[in-house]
Scaffold this motif. Structure first.
Motif, PDB file in Angstrom:
ATOM      1  N   TYR A  59     -16.047   3.911 -13.470  1.00 12.56           N
ATOM      2  CA  TYR A  59     -15.952   3.652 -12.033  1.00 12.56           C
ATOM      3  C   TYR A  59     -14.680   4.279 -11.450  1.00 12.56           C
ATOM      4  O   TYR A  59     -14.136   3.801 -10.468  1.00 12.56           O
ATOM      5  CB  TYR A  59     -15.971   2.142 -11.757  1.00 12.56           C
ATOM      6  N   ASP A  60     -14.240   5.375 -12.062  1.00 10.59           N
ATOM      7  CA  ASP A  60     -12.986   6.023 -11.656  1.00 10.59           C
ATOM      8  C   ASP A  60     -12.983   6.415 -10.178  1.00 10.59           C
ATOM      9  O   ASP A  60     -12.012   6.164  -9.454  1.00 10.59           O
ATOM     10  CB  ASP A  60     -12.741   7.264 -12.526  1.00 10.59           C
ATOM     11  N   ARG A  61     -14.073   7.034  -9.712  1.00 14.14           N
ATOM     12  CA  ARG A  61     -14.102   7.502  -8.320  1.00 14.14           C
ATOM     13  C   ARG A  61     -14.008   6.329  -7.344  1.00 14.14           C
ATOM     14  O   ARG A  61     -13.263   6.375  -6.363  1.00 14.14           O
ATOM     15  CB  ARG A  61     -15.384   8.293  -8.071  1.00 14.14           C
ATOM     16  N   TYR A  62     -14.767   5.277  -7.614  1.00 18.97           N
ATOM     17  CA  TYR A  62     -14.735   4.072  -6.780  1.00 18.97           C
ATOM     18  C   TYR A  62     -13.323   3.479  -6.768  1.00 18.97           C
ATOM     19  O   TYR A  62     -12.797   3.113  -5.708  1.00 18.97           O
ATOM     20  CB  TYR A  62     -15.743   3.075  -7.337  1.00 18.97           C
ATOM     21  N   LEU A  63     -12.719   3.392  -7.922  1.00 16.21           N
ATOM     22  CA  LEU A  63     -11.362   2.863  -8.060  1.00 16.21           C
ATOM     23  C   LEU A  63     -10.376   3.638  -7.206  1.00 16.21           C
ATOM     24  O   LEU A  63      -9.585   3.071  -6.443  1.00 16.21           O
ATOM     25  CB  LEU A  63     -10.959   2.929  -9.536  1.00 16.21           C
ATOM     26  N   ARG A  64     -10.433   4.946  -7.284  1.00 21.87           N
ATOM     27  CA  ARG A  64      -9.483   5.791  -6.548  1.00 21.87           C
ATOM     28  C   ARG A  64      -9.718   5.725  -5.039  1.00 21.87           C
ATOM     29  O   ARG A  64      -8.766   5.755  -4.256  1.00 21.87           O
ATOM     30  CB  ARG A  64      -9.570   7.232  -7.040  1.00 21.87           C
ATOM     31  N   GLU A  65     -10.967   5.653  -4.628  1.00 28.46           N
ATOM     32  CA  GLU A  65     -11.254   5.573  -3.195  1.00 28.46           C
ATOM     33  C   GLU A  65     -10.781   4.247  -2.606  1.00 28.46           C
ATOM     34  O   GLU A  65     -10.266   4.200  -1.481  1.00 28.46           O
ATOM     35  CB  GLU A  65     -12.751   5.779  -2.949  1.00 28.46           C
ATOM     36  N   VAL A  66     -10.935   3.170  -3.366  1.00 25.25           N
ATOM     37  CA  VAL A  66     -10.429   1.869  -2.916  1.00 25.25           C
ATOM     38  C   VAL A  66      -8.916   1.917  -2.769  1.00 25.25           C
ATOM     39  O   VAL A  66      -8.341   1.474  -1.758  1.00 25.25           O
ATOM     40  CB  VAL A  66     -10.846   0.749  -3.899  1.00 25.25           C
ATOM     41  N   ILE A  67      -8.233   2.483  -3.755  1.00 21.38           N
ATOM     42  CA  ILE A  67      -6.774   2.608  -3.695  1.00 21.38           C
ATOM     43  C   ILE A  67      -6.358   3.418  -2.473  1.00 21.38           C
ATOM     44  O   ILE A  67      -5.423   3.061  -1.744  1.00 21.38           O
ATOM     45  CB  ILE A  67      -6.240   3.287  -4.974  1.00 21.38           C
ATOM     46  N   GLU A  68      -7.079   4.522  -2.253  1.00 21.06           N
ATOM     47  CA  GLU A  68      -6.729   5.412  -1.141  1.00 21.06           C
ATOM     48  C   GLU A  68      -6.737   4.671   0.197  1.00 21.06           C
ATOM     49  O   GLU A  68      -5.809   4.819   1.006  1.00 21.06           O
ATOM     50  CB  GLU A  68      -7.729   6.574  -1.102  1.00 21.06           C
ATOM     51  N   TYR A  69      -7.758   3.847   0.424  1.00 22.34           N
ATOM     52  CA  TYR A  69      -7.840   3.157   1.714  1.00 22.34           C
ATOM     53  C   TYR A  69      -6.892   1.965   1.797  1.00 22.34           C
ATOM     54  O   TYR A  69      -6.373   1.657   2.868  1.00 22.34           O
ATOM     55  CB  TYR A  69      -9.292   2.742   1.997  1.00 22.34           C
ATOM     56  N   LEU A  70      -6.636   1.309   0.686  1.00 21.15           N
ATOM     57  CA  LEU A  70      -5.675   0.217   0.707  1.00 21.15           C
ATOM     58  C   LEU A  70      -4.261   0.723   0.980  1.00 21.15           C
ATOM     59  O   LEU A  70      -3.473   0.066   1.659  1.00 21.15           O
ATOM     60  CB  LEU A  70      -5.712  -0.539  -0.621  1.00 21.15           C
ATOM     61  N   GLU A  71      -3.948   1.904   0.462  1.00 21.28           N
ATOM     62  CA  GLU A  71      -2.625   2.492   0.692  1.00 21.28           C
ATOM     63  C   GLU A  71      -2.400   2.832   2.163  1.00 21.28           C
ATOM     64  O   GLU A  71      -1.264   2.882   2.628  1.00 21.28           O
ATOM     65  CB  GLU A  71      -2.457   3.757  -0.151  1.00 21.28           C
ATOM     66  N   LYS A  72      -3.475   3.075   2.886  1.00 20.14           N
ATOM     67  CA  LYS A  72      -3.341   3.458   4.295  1.00 20.14           C
ATOM     68  C   LYS A  72      -3.000   2.269   5.190  1.00 20.14           C
ATOM     69  O   LYS A  72      -2.518   2.461   6.308  1.00 20.14           O
ATOM     70  CB  LYS A  72      -4.640   4.115   4.781  1.00 20.14           C
ATOM     71  N   ASP A  73      -3.251   1.060   4.708  1.00 18.26           N
ATOM     72  CA  ASP A  73      -2.947  -0.125   5.503  1.00 18.26           C
ATOM     73  C   ASP A  73      -1.469  -0.466   5.359  1.00 18.26           C
ATOM     74  O   ASP A  73      -0.995  -0.694   4.231  1.00 18.26           O
ATOM     75  CB  ASP A  73      -3.805  -1.301   5.034  1.00 18.26           C
ATOM     76  N   PRO A  74      -0.711  -0.521   6.454  1.00 20.30           N
ATOM     77  CA  PRO A  74       0.739  -0.755   6.376  1.00 20.30           C
ATOM     78  C   PRO A  74       1.103  -2.057   5.661  1.00 20.30           C
ATOM     79  O   PRO A  74       2.028  -2.076   4.845  1.00 20.30           O
ATOM     80  CB  PRO A  74       1.175  -0.779   7.850  1.00 20.30           C
ATOM     81  N   HIS A  75       0.392  -3.139   5.971  1.00 20.19           N
ATOM     82  CA  HIS A  75       0.709  -4.432   5.358  1.00 20.19           C
ATOM     83  C   HIS A  75       0.483  -4.386   3.848  1.00 20.19           C
ATOM     84  O   HIS A  75       1.347  -4.795   3.057  1.00 20.19           O
ATOM     85  CB  HIS A  75      -0.148  -5.537   5.975  1.00 20.19           C
ATOM     86  N   PHE A  76      -0.673  -3.874   3.438  1.00 20.96           N
ATOM     87  CA  PHE A  76      -0.989  -3.848   2.016  1.00 20.96           C
ATOM     88  C   PHE A  76      -0.066  -2.893   1.270  1.00 20.96           C
ATOM     89  O   PHE A  76       0.354  -3.173   0.139  1.00 20.96           O
ATOM     90  CB  PHE A  76      -2.455  -3.443   1.809  1.00 20.96           C
ATOM     91  N   ARG A  77       0.256  -1.788   1.920  1.00 19.58           N
ATOM     92  CA  ARG A  77       1.161  -0.821   1.286  1.00 19.58           C
ATOM     93  C   ARG A  77       2.516  -1.456   1.018  1.00 19.58           C
ATOM     94  O   ARG A  77       3.119  -1.254  -0.038  1.00 19.58           O
ATOM     95  CB  ARG A  77       1.318   0.408   2.185  1.00 19.58           C
ATOM     96  N   GLU A  78       2.994  -2.247   1.955  1.00 17.35           N
ATOM     97  CA  GLU A  78       4.284  -2.916   1.781  1.00 17.35           C
ATOM     98  C   GLU A  78       4.215  -3.918   0.628  1.00 17.35           C
ATOM     99  O   GLU A  78       5.154  -4.037  -0.159  1.00 17.35           O
ATOM    100  CB  GLU A  78       4.674  -3.636   3.083  1.00 17.35           C
ATOM    101  N   LYS A  79       3.106  -4.642   0.526  1.00 12.96           N
ATOM    102  CA  LYS A  79       2.940  -5.599  -0.559  1.00 12.96           C
ATOM    103  C   LYS A  79       2.894  -4.888  -1.917  1.00 12.96           C
ATOM    104  O   LYS A  79       3.403  -5.389  -2.921  1.00 12.96           O
ATOM    105  CB  LYS A  79       1.660  -6.422  -0.356  1.00 12.96           C
ATOM    106  N   LEU A  80       2.249  -3.721  -1.940  1.00 11.34           N
ATOM    107  CA  LEU A  80       2.189  -2.944  -3.180  1.00 11.34           C
ATOM    108  C   LEU A  80       3.573  -2.506  -3.624  1.00 11.34           C
ATOM    109  O   LEU A  80       3.898  -2.523  -4.810  1.00 11.34           O
ATOM    110  CB  LEU A  80       1.306  -1.709  -2.978  1.00 11.34           C
ATOM    111  N   LYS A  81       4.401  -2.122  -2.658  1.00 13.94           N
ATOM    112  CA  LYS A  81       5.753  -1.661  -2.973  1.00 13.94           C
ATOM    113  C   LYS A  81       6.555  -2.741  -3.683  1.00 13.94           C
ATOM    114  O   LYS A  81       7.377  -2.455  -4.547  1.00 13.94           O
ATOM    115  CB  LYS A  81       6.484  -1.236  -1.701  1.00 13.94           C
ATOM    116  N   ASN A  82       6.325  -4.002  -3.298  1.00 15.09           N
ATOM    117  CA  ASN A  82       7.126  -5.106  -3.817  1.00 15.09           C
ATOM    118  C   ASN A  82       6.412  -5.909  -4.902  1.00 15.09           C
ATOM    119  O   ASN A  82       6.947  -6.910  -5.368  1.00 15.09           O
ATOM    120  CB  ASN A  82       7.502  -6.041  -2.662  1.00 15.09           C
ATOM    121  N   ALA A  83       5.225  -5.479  -5.292  1.00 11.72           N
ATOM    122  CA  ALA A  83       4.454  -6.236  -6.279  1.00 11.72           C
ATOM    123  C   ALA A  83       5.019  -6.028  -7.676  1.00 11.72           C
ATOM    124  O   ALA A  83       5.559  -4.975  -7.997  1.00 11.72           O
ATOM    125  CB  ALA A  83       2.991  -5.794  -6.238  1.00 11.72           C
TER     126      ALA A  83
END
Length: 340
Positions: A59-83
């Motif tokens: 499910y590599d392609r699905y995994l990467r596409e999900v990551i790509e769109y989550l990274e675009k969200d400012p709130h989620f991106r900030e949470k990822l930085k500090n996770a």
């Protein structure tokens, strides 16, 4: 002749052995968010970003596409930085999906529906080949990276499942490689014995003698430096980089061999450092040297270094982790690595 899949003989294993899901997320903090516009290159001069390594997951392609769109969200991106790793594994990060912007959630819903359709097509194709009665819903349960009971929207449970599946699959990937290698060795020995069984007594003795000679010849190799030791890295510095070992500088070495420039040694970058040592033992032109065994040895070396140096267990070696390892007494030891 029994043969291993390509993944077992490639020098750069997939996780494999690039950036894994969690490592990719944790590395976001190393990417500058703000850019000095005065230093931007004209578009025609811009270099394309390096292509990321396939994880090897189905499910590599699905995994990467999900990551790509989550990274675009400012709130989620900030949470990822500090996770941290514990937050991710315990599902705390997944709950942040509730705060992702609507347009990104809509896209995630679409991605999930596409993945569900892909899985259904795979199941149908299998059904058509087997021409038997298949419970499609039951078969969907084997795909644990998403919630098949809700095929239309991407929810917190989907993100949690995706993280848990990727974490588990990638952490078990090395074990699967070891198991595959054991099966390879068993089959190779079985074929050798079967070949001997069909020989005459005289030919069998001759073959056994030749086999023992090849084993001894393979064992007579130069000293193999301990992976990750000062001597091993200095040898790369001298032989591969063409630099004076007296001028060895760990920080410079790290930056030279961080091939994608992300500030980390991933698994494939680490494995590349062991080539000089492996060449002391294995030569594809020698009858006695098995290249599949060489890749198993490369994996052992990488696992050893990761266990010693990767203190936060994110499957990456940061510059600070690397520098800390060079200050340990073990780094300067002269012991030889025992090839299995």
């Amino acid at each position: 002749m029994y043969a291993l899949p390509d993944q077992m003989v490639r020098s750069k294993a997939l996780a494999r052995c690039g950036l894994v899901l969690l490592s990719l997320w944790l590395c976001i903090q190393s990417v500058p968010i703000s850019v000095d516009k005065t230093k931007e290159k004209p578009k025609e001069e811009e270099l394309e970003p390096p292509e990321s390594t396939d994880t090897g997951l189905h499910y590599d392609r699905y995994l990467r596409e999900v990551i790509e769109y989550l990274e675009k969200d400012p709130h989620f991106r900030e949470k990822l930085k500090n996770a941290n790793m514990d937050d991710i594994k315990q599902g705390k990060l997944s709950k942040e999906l509730n705060f992702v912007q609507h347009n990104f959630r809509t896209k995630l819903d679409e991605l999930k529906r596409e993945e569900m359709n892909r899985l259904r097509m795979l199941i149908k194709a299998k059904h058509d080949v087997q021409e038997g009665n298949v419970d499609h819903q039951a078969l969907l349960k084997q795909f644990e990276h998403l919630n098949h009971l809700n095929p239309h929207t991407f929810e917190v449970d989907d993100l949690d499942r995706l993280i848990r599946s990727a974490t588990n699959d990638l952490e078990n990937f090395d074990k699967e490689r070891h198991d595959e290698f054991k099966r390879y060795e068993m089959m190779k020995e079985h074929e050798r014995r079967e070949r001997l069984r069909n020989l005459s007594e005289e030919d069998r003795k001759r073959e056994e003698q030749h086999y023992e000679e090849m084993k001894q010849k393979h064992a007579n190799h130069p000293k193999v430096n301990h992976p990750g030791s000062e001597d091993q890295l200095k040898e790369v510095w001298q032989e591969a980089d063409g630099l004076d070992p007296q001028d060895f500088d760990p920080k410079t070495f790290f930056k030279m061999h961080d091939s994608n420039g992300d500030g980390f040694f991933d698994e494939s970058e680490l494995e590349a450092l062991f080539t000089k040592e492996l060449e002391k033992v294995y030569n594809p032109e020698n009858e006695e040297d098995d290249m599949v065994e060489m890749e198993e040895e490369r994996l052992r070396m990488r696992e050893h270094v990761m266990n010693e140096v990767d203190t936060n267990k994110d499957r990456l070696v940061s510059l600070s982790e690397f520098m800390a390892a060079t200050k340990k007494a073990e780094f300067h030891e002269k012991d030889q690595w025992e090839v299995s």
